[in-house]
Motif scaffolding. Sequence first.
Motif, PDB file in Angstrom:
ATOM      1  N   THR A   1      15.157  59.994  24.752  1.00  0.00           N
ATOM      2  CA  THR A   1      14.703  59.100  25.823  1.00  0.00           C
ATOM      3  C   THR A   1      14.709  59.875  27.129  1.00  0.00           C
ATOM      4  OG1 THR A   1      15.571  57.147  24.693  1.00  0.00           O
ATOM      5  CG2 THR A   1      15.149  56.955  27.048  1.00  0.00           C
TER       6      THR A   1
ATOM      7  N   ALA B   1       3.881  57.003  30.984  1.00  0.00           N
ATOM      8  CA  ALA B   1       5.051  56.137  30.975  1.00  0.00           C
ATOM      9  C   ALA B   1       5.907  56.315  32.230  1.00  0.00           C
ATOM     10  CB  ALA B   1       5.890  56.398  29.719  1.00  0.00           C
TER      11      ALA B   1
ATOM     12  N   THR C   1       8.484  53.669  33.945  1.00  0.00           N
ATOM     13  CA  THR C   1       9.614  53.316  33.092  1.00  0.00           C
ATOM     14  C   THR C   1      10.070  54.534  32.317  1.00  0.00           C
ATOM     15  OG1 THR C   1       8.419  52.786  31.042  1.00  0.00           O
ATOM     16  CG2 THR C   1       8.447  51.099  32.754  1.00  0.00           C
TER      17      THR C   1
ATOM     18  N   ASP D   1      10.465  56.663  25.469  1.00  0.00           N
ATOM     19  CA  ASP D   1      11.122  56.999  24.211  1.00  0.00           C
ATOM     20  C   ASP D   1      10.159  57.831  23.375  1.00  0.00           C
ATOM     21  OD1 ASP D   1      13.280  55.434  24.983  1.00  0.00           O
ATOM     22  OD2 ASP D   1      12.438  53.630  24.085  1.00  0.00           O
TER      23      ASP D   1
ATOM     24  N   ALA E   1       6.862  55.501  23.577  1.00  0.00           N
ATOM     25  CA  ALA E   1       6.960  54.092  23.967  1.00  0.00           C
ATOM     26  C   ALA E   1       7.467  53.997  25.391  1.00  0.00           C
ATOM     27  CB  ALA E   1       7.899  53.341  23.021  1.00  0.00           C
ATOM     28  N   ASP E   2       6.857  53.083  26.175  1.00  0.00           N
ATOM     29  CA  ASP E   2       7.373  52.814  27.513  1.00  0.00           C
ATOM     30  C   ASP E   2       8.069  51.452  27.516  1.00  0.00           C
ATOM     31  OD1 ASP E   2       5.472  50.746  27.858  1.00  0.00           O
ATOM     32  OD2 ASP E   2       4.009  52.138  28.694  1.00  0.00           O
ATOM     33  N   HIS E   3       8.627  51.076  28.663  1.00  0.00           N
ATOM     34  CA  HIS E   3       9.400  49.836  28.772  1.00  0.00           C
ATOM     35  C   HIS E   3       8.777  48.903  29.808  1.00  0.00           C
ATOM     36  CE1 HIS E   3      13.043  51.396  26.562  1.00  0.00           C
ATOM     37  NE2 HIS E   3      12.399  52.532  26.825  1.00  0.00           N
ATOM     38  N   TYR E   4       7.472  48.938  29.917  1.00  0.00           N
ATOM     39  CA  TYR E   4       6.831  48.110  30.916  1.00  0.00           C
ATOM     40  C   TYR E   4       6.944  46.643  30.494  1.00  0.00           C
ATOM     41  CZ  TYR E   4       3.429  46.807  34.490  1.00  0.00           C
ATOM     42  OH  TYR E   4       2.820  46.268  35.577  1.00  0.00           O
ATOM     43  N   PRO E   5       7.645  45.786  31.268  1.00  0.00           N
ATOM     44  CA  PRO E   5       7.971  44.433  30.779  1.00  0.00           C
ATOM     45  C   PRO E   5       6.848  43.419  30.887  1.00  0.00           C
ATOM     46  CG  PRO E   5       8.883  44.768  32.956  1.00  0.00           C
ATOM     47  CD  PRO E   5       8.237  46.070  32.577  1.00  0.00           C
TER      48      PRO E   5
ATOM     49  N   THR F   1       7.854  43.566  25.221  1.00  0.00           N
ATOM     50  CA  THR F   1       8.534  44.405  26.214  1.00  0.00           C
ATOM     51  C   THR F   1       8.166  45.873  26.131  1.00  0.00           C
ATOM     52  OG1 THR F   1      10.422  44.702  24.730  1.00  0.00           O
ATOM     53  CG2 THR F   1      10.529  42.856  26.283  1.00  0.00           C
ATOM     54  N   ARG F   2       7.326  46.263  25.166  1.00  0.00           N
ATOM     55  CA  ARG F   2       7.067  47.685  24.973  1.00  0.00           C
ATOM     56  C   ARG F   2       5.629  47.942  24.573  1.00  0.00           C
ATOM     57  NH1 ARG F   2      11.542  51.238  21.957  1.00  0.00           N
ATOM     58  NH2 ARG F   2      13.073  51.334  23.620  1.00  0.00           N
TER      59      ARG F   2
ATOM     60  N   HIS G   1       3.780  51.023  22.278  1.00  0.00           N
ATOM     61  CA  HIS G   1       3.908  52.240  21.481  1.00  0.00           C
ATOM     62  C   HIS G   1       2.533  52.880  21.340  1.00  0.00           C
ATOM     63  CE1 HIS G   1       8.052  51.719  19.826  1.00  0.00           C
ATOM     64  NE2 HIS G   1       7.813  50.477  20.191  1.00  0.00           N
TER      65      HIS G   1
END
Length: 875
Positions: free
Chosen positions: A13, A55, A61, A64, A79-83, A124-125, A127
Amino acid sequence: MGSAVITARAAATFEPVGRSVATARAFVRDTLQGWGYNDVVDDAVVLTSELVTNAVIHAGTAADVLCLRSAEGVRVEVADHYPEREVPLQSSRIDFGSPDRENGRGLLLCAALASRWGVEYSPTRKHVWFQLDLPDRPVGIRSAGPVLPTSLLPVTDQRVRVAVVQIDSTGAISAWNEDAAHVFGHTAEQVAGKQFTDFVAWPHTPGTSTGIADALQLSRWEGSYGIRGADGRTIAVYASHLRVRDNDGDPSTVCLLVRDDERAVLQSPVRAPVSDVSSDNRTADPFEVFIGSPAPDDLDGLLQRTVERARDMLDADAAFLLLATDDETELEVRATTGLPSARQRFARVPVEAGTGRYGSARMPAVHEDLTAVPGAVPLLADTGMRSVVTVPLKVEGRLTGSLGVAAENAGRYSNEEALRLQFAADRIALAVESARLGELERLRRGSLSFLVEASDLLAGTLDRDQTLALMAQMTVPTLATWCAVYTIADQSSDPYLSYVLHEDEDLIDGLKALLSKISPPDPVPTPGARVWSAPAEAGHRAAVSTSTRTLAADAPLSMSTATRTTLATAQAVGGETVVLPLVARNRVIGMLTLGKPSDDHFRQEILELAEDLSRRAALALDNARLYSERMAISQSLQRSLLPPGLPDVPNVEIEVIYRAAGEGNEVGGDFYDVFPISDGAYGFAIGDVCGTGPEAAAVTGLARHALRLLAREGFGGPAVLERLNAAILDEGARSRFLTLLYGELWPREDGSALLKVVCAGHPLPLRLRQDGSVVPAAEPQPLLGVIDDLELYAEEVVLDPGDVLLCVTDGITERREGSRMLGDDGLAEVLSTCTGLTAGAVAGRILRAVERFAAEPASDDMAILAMRIPEPQPQ
């Protein structure tokens, strides 16, 4: 990866900061190279770079990254964490965007380079994955080198010895050939069934996470390490590992090893030199992957690296890069490889060399055979190159250059190679443009990274002088041309000039002398930078005065060294000088002064960055001050617990070596003492208090002083220890267990010595006789601090001339390396080799053996007391 069996995985990460892009590239490159997938490394790194950029830069964010290996190829997921990402409808079409835009280009690259790819959404992600299949390897030669003169061939021994070692799934050696026995000195019978790691001296390189156990689990591995030979020496080897399995499915690792200076026997030839991607990147440029990392500082170095990478990427014979002039009418050759030297720099060709798209540098062009279209690429005339592909470098639609690769054979390139080169050119165009933006833009992009790294460096030391040096070295030349650090000891003290640094080392002494002659700036606690004109004024006055004297001497052409130094110093401080307060815990502890040469001024962004740095530096400097004060107090108290010195005992050599565990400790739980009692008798003791550090040192002081007092009152050994035991128990909750070896020594006229020894729970003393035999010199008895009523007894020992009595604490015998421990037998074995040595040499050899037994620093206190009865000298 569909129905393919996943054989390995690696995940990491990366935080949403600019340098994470380069770190992610290094992670993917190292992972795939470790798996032996060199054929797809470049494409995987390019795609990962783009997706991680999306990402951490655009989505803002963490990213991963997951790498999956199978027999068919490799799959990489980012993968990003853009909510709040909108989930697209199945019928919606993906808009790749323009290839000239940085944002969104990752999907376009996936479509062009990956065998398969896709996008998967969750609430939430997001990929994005791509798969790169391994190319079909044609039957034939994998690699070959050119014919070389005999003098250029690698040098080997009379016979090349290739050690073949096989390690089973538990890490034990199952096969060891004759060459291995010859090179390392161990026979197959001696090593069979033993752990391979017991013989390996793995390089403990900071930042290197792969150990020998990890390397043995990889499908392929190649590199250098050491093997401990039968004589104890470490033999440097170059190794090639291959992971295999037998008919029953049990895995093992076959290792081929040669001496490191004969590595050419095993080392896989590299098609092209590729610099390792380092995590220490000085820029956060997301396009650095093509040119490697770290990127060259200068533009010419960047361009030269570019053409070399372009040539290697398409397996070409030559490559060239041209930059457009401001009016975009001509292209100037700035870097080439594989072409005659006359074509390397500053030759110019027109942007529009002919009609149609193939005659313009603004469009990609592929020429399968230049002999059919003479003059199509003027740069390649009379060079022997026949096929060429060229692509433009564009930034925001503006032509900035042209990148091309060429080969001596016709028909080498197609539109597919043009597409790959165009993607590379897009990255290089942005990188070159970034290099032209200047220090201001690079500072804005790297300010966060600069402060993080500065904080790490400042937090890594508690030494005051080192903290001052770090403060100066971080500001020069990044923020200023020169700097000076003033410190304030207390509220009543004046500022003191503690450190001066200039980017030109020859000017440091002159600058320090100038600043020493002027009053320091006022210690104002107001935050922010304020202008300080005193250095510039003082430098101007000194320059005028020096020039006046030189003119008066009527010899301006023969200026002295002092005159030149004065004028250079005045030039150095002639620009703007600012002062930033160093405030920690609501107190001004110093000032940070930054300066520029003549006519230079600080940008506001630089001052804001310097202010952030000064706040961190002030706290680090104050922490170093507090640590130094407390360490001085602690060491002063600890030194009071050490014996004042060793007495001179007639006809007895005595040597003591003491090592306390823990940083900054001079005394711990282990202690020793040798002292005169009366009437030619001497007392000696070596003990170990349970635990280490200051708490154990407190019991150490009690024991040592009690021993001296009781022994000098006339009590014998058992009575001394029994009363000491009562004193320890009286401490209540503060009491600690204590093992103690106490003895009394009487030198005799015949050259021998009588000892009365009591060993209370302590490692037994060892006696070394002249014939090399080693025996215990006492029997074990109960330790102190446990039970009230002790019944101890003394044992008599007579040391003859040449005999040695060795007393140690358990920090010596319990020294460990993994599951191995030195132990009493190991200590006795080392002592048996010390016949004829002095007491000092015996103690030194024991300590060296203990230190070499394990690579890690000792975690327990260690004490060694060696006494030897010297042999009479012949008359």
